[in-house]
Design a protein around this motif. Structure first.
Motif, PDB file in Angstrom:
ATOM      1  N   ARG A 193       0.842  -1.201   0.000  1.00  0.00           N
ATOM      2  CA  ARG A 193       0.000   0.000   0.000  1.00  0.00           C
ATOM      3  C   ARG A 193       0.876   1.250   0.000  1.00  0.00           C
ATOM      4  O   ARG A 193       1.846   1.355   0.759  1.00  0.00           O
ATOM      5  CB  ARG A 193      -0.911   0.007   1.229  1.00  0.00           C
ATOM      6  N   TYR A 194       0.499   2.206  -0.858  1.00  0.00           N
ATOM      7  CA  TYR A 194       1.182   3.494  -0.931  1.00  0.00           C
ATOM      8  C   TYR A 194       0.153   4.611  -0.805  1.00  0.00           C
ATOM      9  O   TYR A 194      -0.848   4.617  -1.528  1.00  0.00           O
ATOM     10  CB  TYR A 194       1.933   3.634  -2.258  1.00  0.00           C
ATOM     11  N   ASP A 195       0.382   5.529   0.122  1.00  0.00           N
ATOM     12  CA  ASP A 195      -0.547   6.645   0.337  1.00  0.00           C
ATOM     13  C   ASP A 195      -0.069   7.903  -0.368  1.00  0.00           C
ATOM     14  O   ASP A 195       1.137   8.201  -0.379  1.00  0.00           O
ATOM     15  CB  ASP A 195      -0.692   6.942   1.834  1.00  0.00           C
ATOM     16  N   TYR A 196      -1.014   8.634  -0.931  1.00  0.00           N
ATOM     17  CA  TYR A 196      -0.719   9.897  -1.611  1.00  0.00           C
ATOM     18  C   TYR A 196      -1.191  11.033  -0.710  1.00  0.00           C
ATOM     19  O   TYR A 196      -2.393  11.168  -0.453  1.00  0.00           O
ATOM     20  CB  TYR A 196      -1.443   9.946  -2.957  1.00  0.00           C
ATOM     21  N   GLU A 197      -0.266  11.811  -0.202  1.00  0.00           N
ATOM     22  CA  GLU A 197      -0.595  12.884   0.721  1.00  0.00           C
ATOM     23  C   GLU A 197      -1.157  14.088  -0.044  1.00  0.00           C
ATOM     24  O   GLU A 197      -0.494  14.637  -0.926  1.00  0.00           O
ATOM     25  CB  GLU A 197       0.650  13.304   1.512  1.00  0.00           C
ATOM     26  N   ASP A 198      -2.370  14.489   0.298  1.00  0.00           N
ATOM     27  CA  ASP A 198      -3.004  15.581  -0.441  1.00  0.00           C
ATOM     28  C   ASP A 198      -4.203  16.113   0.334  1.00  0.00           C
ATOM     29  O   ASP A 198      -4.664  15.507   1.309  1.00  0.00           O
ATOM     30  CB  ASP A 198      -3.460  15.079  -1.817  1.00  0.00           C
ATOM     31  N   SER A 199      -4.702  17.270  -0.093  1.00  0.00           N
ATOM     32  CA  SER A 199      -5.934  17.848   0.435  1.00  0.00           C
ATOM     33  C   SER A 199      -6.470  18.804  -0.621  1.00  0.00           C
ATOM     34  O   SER A 199      -5.827  19.066  -1.637  1.00  0.00           O
ATOM     35  CB  SER A 199      -5.670  18.586   1.752  1.00  0.00           C
ATOM     36  N   LEU A 200      -7.664  19.326  -0.373  1.00  0.00           N
ATOM     37  CA  LEU A 200      -8.266  20.317  -1.260  1.00  0.00           C
ATOM     38  C   LEU A 200      -8.299  21.663  -0.554  1.00  0.00           C
ATOM     39  O   LEU A 200      -8.601  21.746   0.638  1.00  0.00           O
ATOM     40  CB  LEU A 200      -9.694  19.910  -1.639  1.00  0.00           C
ATOM     41  N   SER A 201      -8.004  22.713  -1.295  1.00  0.00           N
ATOM     42  CA  SER A 201      -8.168  24.087  -0.817  1.00  0.00           C
ATOM     43  C   SER A 201      -8.954  24.815  -1.907  1.00  0.00           C
ATOM     44  O   SER A 201      -8.384  25.383  -2.843  1.00  0.00           O
ATOM     45  CB  SER A 201      -6.810  24.747  -0.570  1.00  0.00           C
ATOM     46  N   ILE A 202     -10.271  24.783  -1.779  1.00  0.00           N
ATOM     47  CA  ILE A 202     -11.173  25.200  -2.858  1.00  0.00           C
ATOM     48  C   ILE A 202     -11.473  26.687  -2.742  1.00  0.00           C
ATOM     49  O   ILE A 202     -12.017  27.153  -1.738  1.00  0.00           O
ATOM     50  CB  ILE A 202     -12.484  24.386  -2.802  1.00  0.00           C
ATOM     51  N   THR A 203     -11.136  27.413  -3.779  1.00  0.00           N
ATOM     52  CA  THR A 203     -11.347  28.868  -3.793  1.00  0.00           C
ATOM     53  C   THR A 203     -12.515  29.286  -4.679  1.00  0.00           C
ATOM     54  O   THR A 203     -12.833  30.472  -4.746  1.00  0.00           O
ATOM     55  CB  THR A 203     -10.071  29.579  -4.274  1.00  0.00           C
ATOM     56  N   GLU A 204     -13.135  28.342  -5.350  1.00  0.00           N
ATOM     57  CA  GLU A 204     -14.321  28.619  -6.168  1.00  0.00           C
ATOM     58  C   GLU A 204     -15.418  27.649  -5.745  1.00  0.00           C
ATOM     59  O   GLU A 204     -15.393  26.466  -6.099  1.00  0.00           O
ATOM     60  CB  GLU A 204     -14.002  28.477  -7.655  1.00  0.00           C
ATOM     61  N   THR A 205     -16.385  28.148  -4.983  1.00  0.00           N
ATOM     62  CA  THR A 205     -17.407  27.302  -4.378  1.00  0.00           C
ATOM     63  C   THR A 205     -18.193  26.508  -5.411  1.00  0.00           C
ATOM     64  O   THR A 205     -18.556  25.352  -5.176  1.00  0.00           O
ATOM     65  CB  THR A 205     -18.356  28.166  -3.528  1.00  0.00           C
ATOM     66  N   GLN A 206     -18.448  27.095  -6.562  1.00  0.00           N
ATOM     67  CA  GLN A 206     -19.253  26.407  -7.572  1.00  0.00           C
ATOM     68  C   GLN A 206     -18.596  25.118  -8.050  1.00  0.00           C
ATOM     69  O   GLN A 206     -19.288  24.162  -8.410  1.00  0.00           O
ATOM     70  CB  GLN A 206     -19.512  27.336  -8.771  1.00  0.00           C
ATOM     71  N   ASP A 207     -17.277  25.050  -8.011  1.00  0.00           N
ATOM     72  CA  ASP A 207     -16.589  23.818  -8.411  1.00  0.00           C
ATOM     73  C   ASP A 207     -16.964  22.661  -7.490  1.00  0.00           C
ATOM     74  O   ASP A 207     -17.119  21.519  -7.939  1.00  0.00           O
ATOM     75  CB  ASP A 207     -15.074  24.024  -8.394  1.00  0.00           C
ATOM     76  N   LEU A 208     -17.117  22.936  -6.203  1.00  0.00           N
ATOM     77  CA  LEU A 208     -17.522  21.893  -5.258  1.00  0.00           C
ATOM     78  C   LEU A 208     -18.979  21.493  -5.484  1.00  0.00           C
ATOM     79  O   LEU A 208     -19.324  20.306  -5.431  1.00  0.00           O
ATOM     80  CB  LEU A 208     -17.314  22.372  -3.820  1.00  0.00           C
ATOM     81  N   ILE A 209     -19.830  22.467  -5.750  1.00  0.00           N
ATOM     82  CA  ILE A 209     -21.238  22.166  -6.032  1.00  0.00           C
ATOM     83  C   ILE A 209     -21.347  21.327  -7.304  1.00  0.00           C
ATOM     84  O   ILE A 209     -22.131  20.374  -7.364  1.00  0.00           O
ATOM     85  CB  ILE A 209     -22.058  23.467  -6.168  1.00  0.00           C
ATOM     86  N   ASP A 210     -20.572  21.675  -8.317  1.00  0.00           N
ATOM     87  CA  ASP A 210     -20.572  20.881  -9.558  1.00  0.00           C
ATOM     88  C   ASP A 210     -20.118  19.452  -9.283  1.00  0.00           C
ATOM     89  O   ASP A 210     -20.651  18.501  -9.884  1.00  0.00           O
ATOM     90  CB  ASP A 210     -19.661  21.535 -10.599  1.00  0.00           C
ATOM     91  N   TRP A 211     -19.125  19.285  -8.398  1.00  0.00           N
ATOM     92  CA  TRP A 211     -18.667  17.938  -8.031  1.00  0.00           C
ATOM     93  C   TRP A 211     -19.817  17.154  -7.404  1.00  0.00           C
ATOM     94  O   TRP A 211     -20.067  15.998  -7.755  1.00  0.00           O
ATOM     95  CB  TRP A 211     -17.498  18.031  -7.060  1.00  0.00           C
ATOM     96  N   LEU A 212     -20.518  17.791  -6.458  1.00  0.00           N
ATOM     97  CA  LEU A 212     -21.639  17.118  -5.801  1.00  0.00           C
ATOM     98  C   LEU A 212     -22.727  16.741  -6.802  1.00  0.00           C
ATOM     99  O   LEU A 212     -23.265  15.627  -6.770  1.00  0.00           O
ATOM    100  CB  LEU A 212     -22.223  18.012  -4.703  1.00  0.00           C
ATOM    101  N   LYS A 213     -23.043  17.644  -7.706  1.00  0.00           N
ATOM    102  CA  LYS A 213     -24.078  17.361  -8.703  1.00  0.00           C
ATOM    103  C   LYS A 213     -23.651  16.235  -9.641  1.00  0.00           C
ATOM    104  O   LYS A 213     -24.491  15.463 -10.108  1.00  0.00           O
ATOM    105  CB  LYS A 213     -24.402  18.625  -9.496  1.00  0.00           C
ATOM    106  N   SER A 214     -22.361  16.129  -9.889  1.00  0.00           N
ATOM    107  CA  SER A 214     -21.878  15.099 -10.815  1.00  0.00           C
ATOM    108  C   SER A 214     -21.993  13.696 -10.226  1.00  0.00           C
ATOM    109  O   SER A 214     -21.886  12.706 -10.956  1.00  0.00           O
ATOM    110  CB  SER A 214     -20.419  15.370 -11.193  1.00  0.00           C
ATOM    111  N   THR A 215     -22.201  13.587  -8.910  1.00  0.00           N
ATOM    112  CA  THR A 215     -22.282  12.272  -8.262  1.00  0.00           C
ATOM    113  C   THR A 215     -23.716  11.835  -7.977  1.00  0.00           C
ATOM    114  O   THR A 215     -23.919  10.774  -7.376  1.00  0.00           O
ATOM    115  CB  THR A 215     -21.500  12.278  -6.928  1.00  0.00           C
ATOM    116  N   VAL A 216     -24.695  12.622  -8.404  1.00  0.00           N
ATOM    117  CA  VAL A 216     -26.095  12.362  -8.039  1.00  0.00           C
ATOM    118  C   VAL A 216     -26.524  10.937  -8.405  1.00  0.00           C
ATOM    119  O   VAL A 216     -27.220  10.268  -7.629  1.00  0.00           O
ATOM    120  CB  VAL A 216     -27.034  13.401  -8.694  1.00  0.00           C
ATOM    121  N   THR A 217     -26.127  10.441  -9.573  1.00  0.00           N
ATOM    122  CA  THR A 217     -26.607   9.125 -10.011  1.00  0.00           C
ATOM    123  C   THR A 217     -26.059   7.973  -9.179  1.00  0.00           C
ATOM    124  O   THR A 217     -26.586   6.863  -9.236  1.00  0.00           O
ATOM    125  CB  THR A 217     -26.259   8.888 -11.491  1.00  0.00           C
ATOM    126  N   ILE A 218     -24.988   8.193  -8.409  1.00  0.00           N
ATOM    127  CA  ILE A 218     -24.459   7.126  -7.556  1.00  0.00           C
ATOM    128  C   ILE A 218     -24.518   7.534  -6.080  1.00  0.00           C
ATOM    129  O   ILE A 218     -23.827   6.956  -5.241  1.00  0.00           O
ATOM    130  CB  ILE A 218     -23.011   6.750  -7.944  1.00  0.00           C
TER     131      ILE A 218
END
Length: 265
Positions: free
Chosen positions: A201-226
C-alpha cells in the motif's frame, strides 16, 4: 448493494465523460499537492519492453495523455471500460496510437485467456463492482505469474467524512456519505491478499483548498446518479460552503487516496 455498485446507477454515471470531467476538474484546480495524482501513479507503475497492459475502468483515459508514446518498446495497451460511451471517448482520443486497443468489458467476466497480461490497472473503480471477489478472481486469472495489479482507491475518511458532516449541518434528513464504500485504503490489503501473493500500500498525501465554491457544487451534482441525494437536496449547500470560503479564504477538505500494488507469484 450500495448506490455506488448498482449496475444501472454506474451505467448512468459513466454514460459519457461529463461527470468524470467535473470531478477531475475539482482535484486538478484545487489540490494542494501540486505533483498531481497521475504523475505520482506513473512513478509507481513498472512497465517493461513487450508488456501487455490492460486498464479496466479507464474512463476517459486521461492518465494516458502524453504518455502512451513513452511506454517501452513493443508494449500493447488495452483500454477498457464497462461504459460504451467511455470506450468511444478513448478510441476517438487514442486511435492514432499503434500500440493501443479499446474494448468494452466487465471486470467480473474478462474476455481474455489465462495468463494474458503483464500489468493490469484498475483505478478508482473496484468500489463500483457488485461482485468484488469474482472481479479479483478474474484479474488474477488473466494476469501472468510475476505480473502486477495496480488498484488506486480512496479511504473512508478524508473528503467523505468532511462531506458527511456538511450534510448533517445543511440537510440532517439525508444520510449521505455515511455508508462505507466496498474497496478502500482501510480494507483493500485484506481483500487483495486473498488473491495475490504480495500486496503493498502506498498513500498519496493531499488535500483540497477550494477557492471557487461552484466547483464543489458541480462535483456534488456530478455524483447524483451514484449518491443518496438528488439535485433538489443540494439547496442551501452553495450558501453553506460559500460562507466557509469567505470566512477562511478557502474550503479546506482533507483527502485520503492511495494505491495498492499486488503481485501474482
Amino acid at each position: 448493494m450500495s448506490m455506488m455498485d448498482k449496475v444501472e446507477n454506474v451505467k448512468e454515471q459513466y454514460r459519457d465523460g461529463n461527470n468524470l470531467a467535473k470531478r477531475t476538474n475539482l482535484h486538478v484546480k484545487h489540490s494542494t499537492n501540486k505533483q498531481g495524482f497521475v504523475p505520482w501513479l506513473f512513478e509507481k507503475y513498472e512497465f517493461s519492453k513487450g508488456d501487455r497492459i490492460l486498464e479496466i475502468g479507464c474512463g476517459n483515459g486521461t492518465q494516458w495523455e502524453n504518455r502512451i508514446h513513452l511506454l517501452p518498446e513493443d508494449c500493447t495497451l488495452v483500454l477498457s471500460d464497462f461504459s460504451e460511451g467511455m470506450v468511444k471517448v478513448v478510441w476517438e482520443k487514442y486511435s492514432g496510437q499503434k500500440n493501443m486497443l479499446a474494448q468494452k468489458l466487465d471486470i467480473q467476466n474478462i474476455p481474455f485467456p489465462d495468463n494474458c497480461f503483464d500489468v493490469i490497472v484498475a483505478n478508482h473503480m473496484l468500489y463500483h463492482v457488485p461482485d468484488l471477489p469474482k472481479a479479483l478472481s478474474e484479474v488474477k486469472r488473466v494476469l501472468k505469474n510475476g505480473g502486477k495489479f495496480y488498484a488506486a482507491t480512496n479511504g473512508n475518511g478524508g473528503m467523505r467524512t468532511y462531506l458527511r458532516d456538511a450534510f448533517k449541518e445543511v440537510n440532517p434528513d439525508l444520510k449521505s456519505f455515511t455508508k462505507d464504500i466496498s474497496f478502500t485504503l482501510q480494507n483493500g490489503q485484506s481483500l487483495l491478499i486473498e488473491y495475490f501473493d504480495d500486496v503493498q500500500r502506498y498513500d498519496y498525501e493531499d488535500s483540497l483548498s477550494i477557492t471557487e465554491t461552484q466547483d464543489l457544487i458541480d462535483w456534488l451534482k456530478s455524483t447524483v446518479t451514484i449518491a443518496t441525494y438528488a439535485d433538489s437536496d443540494l439547496n442551501g449547500f452553495y450558501e453553506y460552503f460559500e460562507a466557509i470560503r469567505q470566512k477562511e479564504g478557502a474550503i479546506n477538505i482533507p483527502k485520503e487516496a492511495g494505491l495498492f500494488v499486488s503481485t501474482k507469484v
